[in-house]
Design an enzyme around this catalytic site. Sequence first.
Site, PDB file in Angstrom:
ATOM      1  N   ASP A 550     -76.472-108.420-162.362  1.00 55.86           N
ATOM      2  CA  ASP A 550     -75.145-108.489-161.753  1.00 55.86           C
ATOM      3  C   ASP A 550     -74.993-109.871-161.119  1.00 55.86           C
ATOM      4  O   ASP A 550     -75.940-110.656-161.056  1.00 55.86           O
ATOM      5  CB  ASP A 550     -75.029-107.383-160.697  1.00 55.86           C
ATOM      6  CG  ASP A 550     -73.597-107.080-160.286  1.00 55.86           C
ATOM      7  OD1 ASP A 550     -72.669-107.755-160.771  1.00 55.86           O
ATOM      8  OD2 ASP A 550     -73.413-106.158-159.476  1.00 55.86           O
ATOM      9  N   GLU A 553     -72.252-114.769-162.483  1.00 57.84           N
ATOM     10  CA  GLU A 553     -71.196-115.719-162.893  1.00 57.84           C
ATOM     11  C   GLU A 553     -71.546-117.192-162.645  1.00 57.84           C
ATOM     12  O   GLU A 553     -71.103-118.030-163.465  1.00 57.84           O
ATOM     13  CB  GLU A 553     -69.892-115.371-162.177  1.00 57.84           C
ATOM     14  CG  GLU A 553     -69.277-114.069-162.606  1.00 57.84           C
ATOM     15  CD  GLU A 553     -69.987-112.843-162.013  1.00 57.84           C
ATOM     16  OE1 GLU A 553     -69.893-111.768-162.618  1.00 57.84           O
ATOM     17  OE2 GLU A 553     -70.657-112.996-160.971  1.00 57.84           O
ATOM     18  N   ASP A 627     -65.702-104.505-161.171  1.00 59.23           N
ATOM     19  CA  ASP A 627     -65.374-103.665-160.020  1.00 59.23           C
ATOM     20  C   ASP A 627     -63.952-103.114-160.102  1.00 59.23           C
ATOM     21  O   ASP A 627     -63.033-103.583-159.428  1.00 59.23           O
ATOM     22  CB  ASP A 627     -65.553-104.466-158.727  1.00 59.23           C
ATOM     23  CG  ASP A 627     -67.002-104.882-158.527  1.00 59.23           C
ATOM     24  OD1 ASP A 627     -67.885-104.317-159.195  1.00 59.23           O
ATOM     25  OD2 ASP A 627     -67.253-105.780-157.711  1.00 59.23           O
TER      26      ASP A 627
END
Length: 961
Positions: A550, A553, A627
């Site tokens: 996770d 980015e 999300d």
Amino acid sequence: MRSFTLSTKWTALFVLFTALCCLFTPTVTVKHELFKTCDQAGFCKRNRAFADSASATGWETPYKIAPESLSWKNGQLQGTILKTINKNGETVRLLITISFLESGSARVTIDEEKRQKGEIDLRHNSKARKERYNEAESWAIVGGLELSKTAVEFRDAATSTVKYGPDGKFEAVITYAPFGIDFKRDSATQIKFNDRGMLNVEHWRPKIDKPEPEKKEGEEAPAPEVQTGEDESTWWDESFGGSTDSKPKGPESVGLDITFPGYAHVYGIPEHAGPLSLKETRGGSGNHEEPYRLYNADVFEYIMDSPMTLYGAIPFMQAHSKDSTVGVFWLNAAETWIDIIKQKEAHNPLSLGIGSRIDTKTHWFSESGLIDVFVFLGPTPKDVTKAYGELTGYTQLPQEFAIAYHQCRWNYNTDEDVKDVDRKMSKHQIPYDVIWLDIEYTHEKEYFTWDPLQFPDPIGMLKQLDKSERKLVAIIDPHIKNNGYHIVEDLKKKDLAVHNKDGNIYEGWCWPGSSHWIDCFSPAAIKWWVSLFKYDTFKGTMHNLFIWNDMNEPSVFNGPETTMPKDNLHYGNWEHRDVHNINGMTFHNATYQALLERKKGEIRRPFVLTRSFYAGSQRLGAMWTGDNQASWDHLAAAFPMVLNNGIAGYPFAGADVGGFFGNPEKDLLTRWYQAGAFYPFFRGHAHIDTRRREPYLAGEPYTGIITRALRLRYALLPAWYTAFHEASVDGTPIIRPQYFEYPGDEAGFAIDDQFFVGSTGLLAKPVVKEGADSVDIYLPDEEIYYDYFDYQKYSGRGSKTISAPLEKIPLLMQGGHIIPRKDRPRRSSGLMKWDPYTLVIALNKEGSAKGELYVDDGETFDYQSGAYIHRSFEFKDGVLASMDIGKKGKLTDKYLKTMKGVRVERIIIVGAPKEWEGKKSVKTGKGEAGLEFHGEEGGKASWAVVRNPGVAIGENWKIEF
């Protein structure tokens, strides 16, 4: 750069704030002020202004090819483009290479000529690389670059024409002045480069420091200088949100307009929350004002129907018109924006709009790097996705457990909590394969550790799961806590972290507080990362533990746009601005490599979920849409997002079932499980402060309905696994939009709320609207369709209303298909391994049907050596036959021996002919099997069933009816 620091207290407050938003805000929206608009991104604003200039009357593009520079060799045309940069006629030389590939694709690259030593003064960042970033190919491309041996070139005074592709049906016409390229198929133009003159390569120039105007005592300050030429305000630095981005190389964006003549629909360029068919971006009713943005970012509480950036970026676009699909792949890892406009073009001035066509005109621009564009001329959607997959790789064939159901939340609190959920799922006979752990399992957010109080016995936890063939997935993110624990000290000692612009290790803030980020562009960093996952290093892990990446980015809480500064430095001294969109894939890749090498001699297919992705990430594992919120609009938005990912080469995709933020009411949760049963990646997930929502907590009738949806997924796992295999060998999406299966049916081009599952003929339209008790499914042909559950018949092209009370999933079987299933309910897919098969035959109007089944061990790479079964089934003229369509390898015979006892226990024929009524048996080789016939009733098709036909799944056989 103005900087500020955060404390652990701030991090705690941040978590509390997100929790409060989740609990008390029924509808939350993205914090737009954290993310740039086009006007706030200097290069975007400049390229849009350039496009406006190019649209003005009398515009002349400053780019032309020097004909004398052209050379042709071995399927490749090379030359020089001259860019006129001022009224004095001064030019900058750009190198253009046009490659025609054996696959039938074409590639166009444009770069500046190499700069001479001493030509650049990188006064603000002496460590950054001087040339344009040119290594995106090494991460995204894995094959398909062989140059054509049959392409031929013809040249005249104004153009160069190349014929290439299958049977020479493709053609590229390169015009010298003004520069442009027309790509044709069967003599008709399909794609045009620089048709509108928006090619823009911001060439290198020296920075000239302008002296501040003197202010003499007693005089007023001089008025600011009026801007008369180009806007230079963001050439050398740019500020946003309290951070300043230094730009030592100055302006270096690249842009190009790409036109699709006659194409009204374009798809792809994920990831965005919006419809499958992309909207226009320069205003108009229902359209966007902003371009579509590709800049991987942690977008908190993202909104619907928006072109704003999300977590992943695949700069691949398909254009579709009746019976024709083409595509382009913009290979650039920097921040990228895409404008789309659609214009109606009349065939002639007297047509008055009659017979006019729509041209889709796109404009692509990236902050840095090269112009590097691949062109695919189809003509079918499958041709385009296959050609793209030859370049970037096809999707990973995952372990079979990975395509079953995953149970997750932030967070399961203890190892006893995990075991309790596992026991309760079994007690309630709810199938699942994987339970997940978010960040709270670690010791104070230190990855590769376990909280000694909450998870004192991880091995015991894993062993309990293993008894039911279940797995555990644990999260590991790229930020390493900077508190002196052994992992971060080793990272710093070996100098394997991302650096700031000054060449020092970069420090930012994420879940652990102060953090450093591993630089997975570095081969040494990857090697080190691999070493951390060994069983004897990552204590408390076993073969049934897998990983979730996770925040890659990367997400940086105190960074500009919640990510890393663009002037940070990676391996090879490339600026982060050059590689940003690839960053997440490099971390995903490092973790994939790590799971391959956990123990010598133990090689299983890795499972690694990623949030951030780029072209090529499909080779490494699954992604999810981030999300989302517990709302009906987020449920509805998931399918267009997953479909767009699929046609962009990344089909192993899904959305958080139930919504990450908020507490779904029970109807919404139930409908979401019914929808999630059709996500290629199927996971329930929730925020730390949502109420617990394991399926057994819903209560009846909801728990029962959810369990039936889960069992439907498990029963159809053979069909899903076969679809995954197909995607892994030719790039075909796993769930397919209407236009993909019916490219000539214009009524289906914008449909994105129903889809086909693989090649099974299953047509699904899960309910995604609150209170709906029916849906309208569009049928694209005159074939018979049967309700999957009760065999109700539908036929005739057009919209059909199907009853869908809460307990019902709208799911049809298209006549002409054979669907493999396993009908025995089990706790996990691993326990189904030796179960017998059911074949469901949905007969078409001609009374025939076909289907396929792919089976392997669902775990290792032995299938690459022939350890698999690939069967073709066909029912025709009253005979059902099973035929081998696999290729024999060194492990084929050994594998077939292990599968010898796996049989077909039941055959169901839907639409069985009336003349079977009264028939009691069928011939199966040397024996017979009983036949039960059920006649038509109330609009429901007749059907028949054969039990225990005595045939094995891995053998050739025939059954005569």
